[in-house]
Write a protein that holds these residues in place. Structure first.
Motif, short mmCIF file in Angstrom:
data_model
loop_
_atom_site.label_atom_id
_atom_site.label_comp_id
_atom_site.label_asym_id
_atom_site.label_seq_id
_atom_site.Cartn_x
_atom_site.Cartn_y
_atom_site.Cartn_z
N ASP A 39 0.98 -1.23 0.57
CA ASP A 39 -0.03 -0.74 0.40
C ASP A 39 0.93 1.07 -0.45
N MET A 40 -0.07 2.51 -0.36
CA MET A 40 1.33 3.71 -0.92
C MET A 40 1.24 3.92 0.89
N SER A 41 1.00 3.84 1.59
CA SER A 41 1.17 3.71 3.58
C SER A 41 2.47 3.70 3.47
N SER A 42 2.81 2.49 3.05
CA SER A 42 4.31 1.60 2.94
C SER A 42 5.59 2.67 2.54
N VAL A 43 4.85 3.13 0.89
CA VAL A 43 5.69 3.55 0.33
C VAL A 43 6.23 4.85 1.07
N ARG A 44 4.65 5.95 1.58
CA ARG A 44 5.01 7.06 2.03
C ARG A 44 6.09 6.77 3.14
N SER A 45 6.42 5.96 4.31
CA SER A 45 6.59 5.97 5.34
C SER A 45 7.96 6.36 4.69
N GLY A 46 8.14 5.02 4.40
CA GLY A 46 10.20 5.16 3.13
C GLY A 46 10.52 6.14 2.87
N ILE A 47 9.67 7.08 2.56
CA ILE A 47 10.40 7.90 1.81
C ILE A 47 10.50 9.25 3.19
N GLU A 48 9.62 9.12 3.85
CA GLU A 48 9.79 10.05 5.02
C GLU A 48 11.28 9.63 5.37
N THR A 49 11.08 8.48 5.59
CA THR A 49 12.73 7.89 6.40
C THR A 49 13.47 8.37 5.68
N CYS A 50 13.77 8.35 4.52
CA CYS A 50 14.73 8.42 3.63
C CYS A 50 15.35 9.82 3.98
N ARG A 51 13.90 10.56 3.29
CA ARG A 51 14.19 11.87 3.72
C ARG A 51 14.71 12.50 4.39
N THR A 52 14.47 12.37 6.05
CA THR A 52 14.80 12.26 6.81
C THR A 52 16.50 12.10 7.41
N ASN A 53 16.19 10.90 7.12
CA ASN A 53 18.35 10.31 7.31
C ASN A 53 18.88 10.59 6.45
N ASP A 54 18.66 11.23 5.50
CA ASP A 54 19.66 10.78 3.71
C ASP A 54 19.89 10.64 3.19
N ILE A 55 19.36 8.89 3.51
CA ILE A 55 19.29 7.54 3.05
C ILE A 55 20.09 8.02 1.36
N ASP A 56 21.29 7.03 1.23
CA ASP A 56 21.92 7.18 0.37
C ASP A 56 21.99 5.68 -0.94
N PHE A 57 21.12 4.08 0.00
CA PHE A 57 20.62 3.55 -0.73
C PHE A 57 19.69 2.45 -0.27
N VAL A 58 18.63 1.85 -1.22
CA VAL A 58 17.84 1.08 -0.32
C VAL A 58 17.96 -0.26 -1.20
N LEU A 59 17.70 -1.68 0.18
CA LEU A 59 17.99 -3.30 0.37
C LEU A 59 16.73 -3.40 0.46
N ALA A 60 16.08 -4.38 -0.85
CA ALA A 60 14.86 -4.47 -0.31
C ALA A 60 15.08 -6.33 -0.37
N ALA A 61 14.68 -6.68 0.83
CA ALA A 61 14.39 -8.20 0.90
C ALA A 61 13.69 -8.84 1.11
N GLY A 62 12.60 -10.18 0.01
CA GLY A 62 12.02 -10.22 0.28
C GLY A 62 11.25 -11.22 -1.14
N GLY A 63 9.86 -11.06 -1.20
CA GLY A 63 9.15 -11.32 -2.22
C GLY A 63 9.26 -9.76 -3.17
N GLY A 64 7.84 -10.10 -4.04
CA GLY A 64 7.95 -9.35 -5.67
C GLY A 64 7.45 -7.90 -4.66
N SER A 65 6.57 -8.26 -3.96
CA SER A 65 5.38 -6.74 -3.01
C SER A 65 6.94 -5.80 -2.05
N ALA A 66 7.62 -6.67 -1.41
CA ALA A 66 8.56 -5.71 -1.02
C ALA A 66 9.67 -5.01 -1.66
N ILE A 67 9.90 -5.79 -2.98
CA ILE A 67 10.92 -4.96 -3.92
C ILE A 67 10.28 -4.26 -4.43
#
Length: 388
Positions: free
Chosen positions: A74-102
């Motif tokens: 759901d978009m709620s997870s997307v928006r939450s992840g975006i907020e985390t990335c912007r707040t913490n200056d994330i420079d790489f995203v690693l997905a682990a799991g099935g197609g949904s996580a990726i």
């Protein structure tokens, strides 16, 4: 055959214990702050989570998490992840799991770089232009998302499910250890096998002429999926069976099979609202629609459909007449335990409810290329599957 350019942008790291190479890959990208995107409990049960954290600690990488990503993210997870990335200056995203996580991770990666509401990108109101780099560790043979730029996201607030694809969303590397798929249960193995086959068929069915090379490659992947799924169901489960399904999943949607032609993809688009509205797993939702699509497409475009069904009849079903191929596919999926008619799954559905599904599926316009699926033809497909 149409003109094309093809380059595989993903470094594939395939086989047992290949997670040991994660350290090398993260060093190559000089990762300092990483967002780990994952689903429920599988990566912890498989030991992946522990290994990722160990490697990141060793490399002095700060790890932030977006866990609990559900199937049909759901978009709620997307928006939450975006907020985390912007707040913490994330420079790489690693997905682990099935197609949904990726898929969720892909949306987070480009959404972080996008100024507006990322859902507007899925509604095709605007386009993303860049993304954070992304790596993946896949634990399910099904979607093929590990080597392409596609992502499919749901929006609970609007009741929609949409997809986009960008070259900058293609993962930089994909760790594919078939051992991780050994814990996947029968229901999801079958769902994955049907999903792989549908990805291949969506590319195979095309109005583009003289594509024999990719056509025959496609049939090879289909034969492997059928053979190894049959081995699995007969009790011949193990690493080699899962490895073949994992590799078929990757090949099935890294676009090598469809780069020379214009694919169809109507079945996928028509299935999205079924999955969203009724919670039916993606692979099973596809099986409810696909052969009805074949029958309707054959009615309106026999010039394309007959020769392609003849190839399937000859190469997959031992010389079966083209007209019987939809029935043979129904028999195959039924033998695997899947329902192949909406009448089996949605026994009390009303015409009004079907109209709403169609309206959702066609919200961005007609779908399909072999035949153009407008509201009238979509209703014909649904009625065929319902036996109306």
């Amino acid at each position: 055959m149409k003109n094309f350019e093809y380059r595989s942008l993903t470094k594939i790291i395939f086989g047992k214990d290949q997670i040991s190479n994660l350290e090398r890959e993260l060093e190559e990208f000089k990762v300092r702050k990483l967002l780990l995107v994952y689903g429920m409990s599988s990566i912890k049960n498989l030991g992946i989570y522990e290994q990722v954290i160990f490697i990141c600690n060793k490399l002095d990488i700060e790890v932030y998490e977006e866990g609990g990503v559900r199937p049909n993210p759901d978009m709620s997870s997307v928006r939450s992840g975006i907020e985390t990335c912007r707040t913490n200056d994330i420079d790489f995203v690693l997905a682990a799991g099935g197609g949904s996580a990726i898929d969720c991770a892909k949306a987070i990666a480009f959404g972080t770089k996008y100024d507006g509401d990322p859902w507007d990108v899925y509604l095709l109101k605007d386009k993303a232009t860049s993304a954070l780099p992304l790596g993946v560790i896949i634990t399910l043979a099904a979607t093929g998302t590990e080597t392409n730029g596609n992502s499919v996201i749901s929006n609970d607030e609007t009741g929609e499910k949409r997809s986009v694809a960008y070259p900058f969303s293609v993962p930089k590397f994909a760790i594919i250890d078939p051992s991780y798929t050994l814990s996947v249960d029968r229901y999801h193995v079958i769902a994955g096998s049907m999903d792989i086959m549908m990805h291949v068929f969506e590319q195979f069915f095309s109005n583009t002429l003289r594509t024999e090379t990719s056509d025959y490659m496609s049939m090879g992947v289909i034969k492997s999926v059928i053979e190894n799924t049959s081995r699995y169901l007969a009790g011949e489960d193990g690493y080699e069976t899962r490895a073949n399904l994992s590799w078929a999943s990757t090949i099935g949607l890294n676009w090598i099979l469809g780069v020379d032609k214009v694919g169809d993809w109507a079945t996928h688009r028509l299935s999205y609202p079924i999955t969203k509205e009724y919670g039916i797993t993606h692979g099973y939702a596809l099986a409810l629609i696909f052969t009805s699509w074949i029958r309707v497409a054959l009615k309106y475009n026999s010039i394309t459909m007959i020769p392609r069904l003849e190839i399937i009849g000859d190469m997959i079903f031992d010389g079966t007449d083209y007209s019987l191929v939809p029935d043979k596919l129904d028999e195959l999926f039924s033998e695997w335990g899947a329902k192949v008619k909406l009448s089996e799954e949605l026994k009390d559905v009303t015409l009004e409810e079907i109209d709403k599904l169609i309206e959702n599926a066609l919200a961005l316009g007609s779908v399909g290329t072999v035949i153009e699926i407008d509201k009238e033809k979509a209703l014909e497909i649904f009625k065929n599957s319902l036996g109306w």
